[in-house]
Design a protein around this motif. Sequence first.
Motif, PDB file in Angstrom:
ATOM      1  N   GLN A 218       0.763  -1.018   0.661  1.00 38.85           N
ATOM      2  CA  GLN A 218       0.067  -0.129   0.060  1.00 38.85           C
ATOM      3  C   GLN A 218       0.900   1.235  -0.193  1.00 38.85           C
ATOM      4  O   GLN A 218       0.020   2.193  -0.165  1.00 38.85           O
ATOM      5  CB  GLN A 218      -0.864   0.327   1.015  1.00 38.85           C
ATOM      6  CG  GLN A 218      -2.137  -0.663   1.106  1.00 38.85           C
ATOM      7  CD  GLN A 218      -2.539  -1.355   2.291  1.00 38.85           C
ATOM      8  OE1 GLN A 218      -2.425  -1.981   3.177  1.00 38.85           O
ATOM      9  NE2 GLN A 218      -3.599   0.111   2.746  1.00 38.85           N
ATOM     10  N   PHE A 249      -6.447  -4.137   2.251  1.00 33.72           N
ATOM     11  CA  PHE A 249      -7.679  -3.274   3.627  1.00 33.72           C
ATOM     12  C   PHE A 249      -6.952  -2.549   5.276  1.00 33.72           C
ATOM     13  O   PHE A 249      -7.120  -2.677   6.295  1.00 33.72           O
ATOM     14  CB  PHE A 249      -8.214  -4.659   3.921  1.00 33.72           C
ATOM     15  CG  PHE A 249      -9.059  -5.542   2.715  1.00 33.72           C
ATOM     16  CD1 PHE A 249      -9.504  -4.700   1.783  1.00 33.72           C
ATOM     17  CD2 PHE A 249      -8.387  -6.511   2.835  1.00 33.72           C
ATOM     18  CE1 PHE A 249     -10.080  -5.796   1.098  1.00 33.72           C
ATOM     19  CE2 PHE A 249      -9.491  -7.107   2.034  1.00 33.72           C
ATOM     20  CZ  PHE A 249      -9.494  -6.884   0.733  1.00 33.72           C
ATOM     21  N   GLY A 250      -5.565  -2.697   4.864  1.00 44.16           N
ATOM     22  CA  GLY A 250      -4.735  -2.281   5.634  1.00 44.16           C
ATOM     23  C   GLY A 250      -3.580  -2.915   5.718  1.00 44.16           C
ATOM     24  O   GLY A 250      -2.598  -2.525   6.614  1.00 44.16           O
ATOM     25  N   PHE A 356      -2.983  -0.864  11.307  1.00 47.54           N
ATOM     26  CA  PHE A 356      -4.460  -1.100  10.076  1.00 47.54           C
ATOM     27  C   PHE A 356      -5.609  -2.033   9.985  1.00 47.54           C
ATOM     28  O   PHE A 356      -4.783  -3.001   8.995  1.00 47.54           O
ATOM     29  CB  PHE A 356      -4.080   0.022   9.485  1.00 47.54           C
ATOM     30  CG  PHE A 356      -2.721   1.400   9.515  1.00 47.54           C
ATOM     31  CD1 PHE A 356      -2.856   1.762  10.354  1.00 47.54           C
ATOM     32  CD2 PHE A 356      -2.057   0.317   8.518  1.00 47.54           C
ATOM     33  CE1 PHE A 356      -1.468   2.667  10.129  1.00 47.54           C
ATOM     34  CE2 PHE A 356      -0.520   1.357   8.228  1.00 47.54           C
ATOM     35  CZ  PHE A 356      -0.215   1.428   8.940  1.00 47.54           C
ATOM     36  N   MET A 357      -6.551  -1.819  10.229  1.00 47.46           N
ATOM     37  CA  MET A 357      -7.483  -2.332   9.365  1.00 47.46           C
ATOM     38  C   MET A 357      -8.813  -2.005   8.954  1.00 47.46           C
ATOM     39  O   MET A 357      -9.660  -1.521   9.890  1.00 47.46           O
ATOM     40  CB  MET A 357      -7.962  -3.944  10.183  1.00 47.46           C
ATOM     41  CG  MET A 357      -8.904  -5.090   9.625  1.00 47.46           C
ATOM     42  SD  MET A 357      -8.976  -6.637  10.487  1.00 47.46           S
ATOM     43  CE  MET A 357     -10.602  -6.910   9.546  1.00 47.46           C
ATOM     44  N   ARG A 358      -9.527  -1.823   7.568  1.00 48.64           N
ATOM     45  CA  ARG A 358     -10.339  -1.087   7.153  1.00 48.64           C
ATOM     46  C   ARG A 358     -11.566  -0.157   7.888  1.00 48.64           C
ATOM     47  O   ARG A 358     -11.993  -0.801   9.240  1.00 48.64           O
ATOM     48  CB  ARG A 358     -11.217  -1.713   6.595  1.00 48.64           C
ATOM     49  CG  ARG A 358     -12.223  -1.711   5.217  1.00 48.64           C
ATOM     50  CD  ARG A 358     -13.127  -1.887   4.828  1.00 48.64           C
ATOM     51  NE  ARG A 358     -13.824  -0.871   3.987  1.00 48.64           N
ATOM     52  CZ  ARG A 358     -14.140  -1.619   2.304  1.00 48.64           C
ATOM     53  NH1 ARG A 358     -14.366  -2.991   1.922  1.00 48.64           N
ATOM     54  NH2 ARG A 358     -14.817  -1.138   1.657  1.00 48.64           N
ATOM     55  N   SER A 359     -11.384   1.362   8.229  1.00 46.22           N
ATOM     56  CA  SER A 359     -11.462   1.758   9.265  1.00 46.22           C
ATOM     57  C   SER A 359     -11.093   1.943  10.907  1.00 46.22           C
ATOM     58  O   SER A 359     -11.713   1.115  11.422  1.00 46.22           O
ATOM     59  CB  SER A 359     -13.070   2.354   9.107  1.00 46.22           C
ATOM     60  OG  SER A 359     -12.887   1.506   7.877  1.00 46.22           O
ATOM     61  N   PRO A 360      -9.638   1.618  10.889  1.00 46.07           N
ATOM     62  CA  PRO A 360      -8.761   1.025  12.270  1.00 46.07           C
ATOM     63  C   PRO A 360      -9.186   1.572  13.341  1.00 46.07           C
ATOM     64  O   PRO A 360     -10.109   1.125  14.399  1.00 46.07           O
ATOM     65  CB  PRO A 360      -7.236   1.703  11.876  1.00 46.07           C
ATOM     66  CG  PRO A 360      -7.541   1.289  10.385  1.00 46.07           C
ATOM     67  CD  PRO A 360      -9.176   2.421   9.866  1.00 46.07           C
ATOM     68  N   TYR A 447     -16.121   9.223   8.124  1.00 47.06           N
ATOM     69  CA  TYR A 447     -15.248   8.605   8.170  1.00 47.06           C
ATOM     70  C   TYR A 447     -14.179  10.064   7.909  1.00 47.06           C
ATOM     71  O   TYR A 447     -15.178  10.836   7.043  1.00 47.06           O
ATOM     72  CB  TYR A 447     -14.418   8.053   6.856  1.00 47.06           C
ATOM     73  CG  TYR A 447     -13.022   7.416   6.853  1.00 47.06           C
ATOM     74  CD1 TYR A 447     -13.086   6.028   7.746  1.00 47.06           C
ATOM     75  CD2 TYR A 447     -12.537   7.333   5.923  1.00 47.06           C
ATOM     76  CE1 TYR A 447     -11.612   5.937   8.263  1.00 47.06           C
ATOM     77  CE2 TYR A 447     -11.270   7.280   6.029  1.00 47.06           C
ATOM     78  CZ  TYR A 447     -10.643   6.206   7.220  1.00 47.06           C
ATOM     79  OH  TYR A 447      -9.731   5.918   7.211  1.00 47.06           O
ATOM     80  N   SER A 513      -2.100   4.357   0.690  1.00 49.56           N
ATOM     81  CA  SER A 513      -2.587   4.078   0.217  1.00 49.56           C
ATOM     82  C   SER A 513      -3.766   3.086   1.253  1.00 49.56           C
ATOM     83  O   SER A 513      -4.054   2.046   1.387  1.00 49.56           O
ATOM     84  CB  SER A 513      -3.531   2.709  -0.588  1.00 49.56           C
ATOM     85  OG  SER A 513      -4.372   2.741  -1.613  1.00 49.56           O
ATOM     86  N   GLY A 514      -3.765   4.572   2.475  1.00 46.54           N
ATOM     87  CA  GLY A 514      -4.110   4.373   3.460  1.00 46.54           C
ATOM     88  C   GLY A 514      -5.453   5.298   4.332  1.00 46.54           C
ATOM     89  O   GLY A 514      -4.934   6.981   3.875  1.00 46.54           O
ATOM     90  N   GLY A 515      -6.017   5.238   5.014  1.00 49.37           N
ATOM     91  CA  GLY A 515      -6.663   6.946   5.398  1.00 49.37           C
ATOM     92  C   GLY A 515      -7.924   6.185   4.367  1.00 49.37           C
ATOM     93  O   GLY A 515      -8.201   8.062   4.188  1.00 49.37           O
ATOM     94  N   SER A 516      -8.299   6.158   3.485  1.00 48.28           N
ATOM     95  CA  SER A 516      -9.325   6.628   2.467  1.00 48.28           C
ATOM     96  C   SER A 516      -8.803   7.773   1.682  1.00 48.28           C
ATOM     97  O   SER A 516      -8.859   8.467   1.547  1.00 48.28           O
ATOM     98  CB  SER A 516     -10.621   6.536   2.516  1.00 48.28           C
ATOM     99  OG  SER A 516     -11.107   5.471   3.065  1.00 48.28           O
ATOM    100  N   GLU A 705     -13.487   3.975   3.042  1.00 49.70           N
ATOM    101  CA  GLU A 705     -13.499   2.963   4.766  1.00 49.70           C
ATOM    102  C   GLU A 705     -15.043   3.859   5.390  1.00 49.70           C
ATOM    103  O   GLU A 705     -15.102   3.667   6.670  1.00 49.70           O
ATOM    104  CB  GLU A 705     -12.399   3.461   5.548  1.00 49.70           C
ATOM    105  CG  GLU A 705     -11.537   2.681   5.075  1.00 49.70           C
ATOM    106  CD  GLU A 705     -10.040   3.225   5.755  1.00 49.70           C
ATOM    107  OE1 GLU A 705      -9.060   2.438   6.646  1.00 49.70           O
ATOM    108  OE2 GLU A 705      -9.229   3.794   5.290  1.00 49.70           O
TER     109      GLU A 705
END
Length: 738
Positions: A218, A249-250, A356-360, A447, A513-516, A705
């Motif tokens: 990511q 997904f994180g 992190f996991m999708r909307s951590p 989010y 590619s994290g935190g949308s 997310e």
Amino acid sequence: MAQDYNPVPQPKANMGQPIPRYEAVGKVTGAKIYADDLPVPGKPAYGWMVTSGIAKGRITGIDEAAARAVAGVQAILTYRNRPPLGETKTFAGGGLAITDRAPLAGPEIEHDGQPIALIVADSFEAAREASFRLKFTYEESDPAPTFGSEGVVERPLGEVNPGYEPIRFKDADAALAASAHVIDAEYATPTQHHNAIELFSTTAYWDGPRLVLHEPSQYVWGLKHTIAKQLQIDPDNVHVVSPFVGGAFGSKGAVTHRTAMAALGAKQIGRPVKVVAMRDQGFTHNGHRQETRHRVRLGCDAAGRLTGYDHRQSEFTSRVSPYSNGGLEKTAAMYAFQAVKTDNYIVQGDRNVPTFMRSPAEVPTVYALESAMNELAAAAGIDPVEFRKMNDTRVNPVNGAPYTSRSLNECLDAAAESFGWSRRNPAPRSMRDGDWLVGWGCSMAMYPTQMSPSTARVTLRRNGSALIEVAAHDVGTGCYTIAAQAAGERLGIDPGRIEVRMGDSRYPPGPISGGSISTASVTSAVADACDKLAAQLGVPEGAGIDARRAAVAAMTGPELEVLGRWIPPSLDEKALEAMYDGGVRITGGNLEERTMFAFGAEMVEVRVNERTREIRVPRITGAFAGGRIMNPRTAHSQYLGGLIWGISSALHEKTEIDMRRGRYVNDNIAEYLIPVNADIQQVDIIMVPEVDNEINVLGVKGIGELANVGTPAAITDAVWHATGKRIRELPVRIEDLL
Ligand code: MOS
């Protein structure tokens, strides 16, 4: 400071074209090349990661003789023979490593499944065979694997994260004491694992001083710099390739020990080495969603106006790295609370480090807040949709910062109308269909709108086609397609004539590619590049899209190449420089002067069989407002996946832990429950129009997310509405309803 963006050209509606992902056919036909499929120079060797058989203790002996005797074994790496490595930190410590502990650091065992050796052999089978013959002896002690285990240590988050502040906004205790209705409840969420279909793999080879890594990632620039630090080599000598990612997904954001081990193995034998973590090893050498416990006190006055909100969260984490996802500053901004008190704790035990996991942060904290909102609405005798609408706010109550846009009420109205919410009988156990108890529940989804600096190189060719290069990533979200759409509408080019290249550290840096953040950040840099190109083509500033299209068509000179760059408001040049060094700089959500969130409303029907207690979800409706939607087709796919993920979180997913041994029990995708087609019936998605010209160049909010946040609270409320039983620990299973 409100910096208003004036998009050129301003789109008429807030929806872009629903064009299919350009790589879709290639993906479903197997033509697309993932990191692990990329060719390597020469015949590769295969690495088998050996992981610890105990959760706590130390290695007292290693007997390598039988393993080395297996035909084809080339090397065995353990803490005893690995070269010195540089230090790296987790995200919580400002780095990108999965743990603060270095790869193969020493004999100490900190969690079950800790990587303790790499066996490199000519074949995968030989490496695996040798792993059975490599004998470790241990001195073992009892692990403390979860909340309440003997030996865990609870600490305020502030002790390990100096940037964290508990919120004390007015006097929440006094506000609660003076309330007409108060909910005081405890909620719990389990450990969960990402279980992406694509396994965690690394292929490493050396070309003189240059290290080439094929690894699904990511953040290829972050991986490049992190591995350079660990191996103490020049980052310019690291090349990371990750063209497509088969689910992240994180889980492919942080850098695991696997990468350094593969690189060291390849160096030692002078050949490419391929390492694939087995499905069970993916549960332990990488991270997971942290297990959480909450106590929420929430009050309202006789008219239903919210008064005090007191939320204490405790997150289970590892001893070696005090990693936390936090998140209470976000729930504190959600409604017109008159007083707020939040406290975040971590509990450290003998487990691997969460990630992190999708909307951590949002999934556990919003589950707790929205569950309390539903319980309080019921206690006050107010419809839960109406209750949320009457407690809407235009500002973050804690600091007064106005929302740039907030369409929660519009989402609630749209979802309610489509779902038929007005037909809900508020009394629990009041709706039934034969043997089935019917329950309807709702929740808010949110989010934060987050962004990162980004660059993007855009090349315009004489034939009117274009090329975009940026080291961003398409983790299945549609980023390739959306980048082309952004340039297409900015230059008047058909997106089908724009080639996009991503996922390679040779391209100019793009965000993690994290935190949308990808769509907002990458399209803003692409837009900057397109504006520069238009200027170079002599298009006057302020001219519309037709002038740009004409200038592109009339282009006669050689190809034009520019580097676009974008730094979000509230960050500066230093943030962009940090990204060139593989750092992560994210802004948005709760800022001092502005508050930026995407919102949604979710309504769900649950049916519980009165005889078997089987729980079904015949339909779910989500209405979402995420600013400008670049591509309604890819957005629909994100929302659909999010709602299904939410159902999964509420009713299926949980990593079970053997409390005596500190091991994950269901560490495979046969026993780790996720919904199958038969579990998912009607899913309705509504996109509520929303215009926000303050957040970024194209007015987009991150939505990847959004939809899985809040779903568990809607489902548990529907279960209560059907059965009269409040279940406050996820997931809800048949046995909870017996
Ligand atoms: Mo995503 S969990 O923000 O990588």
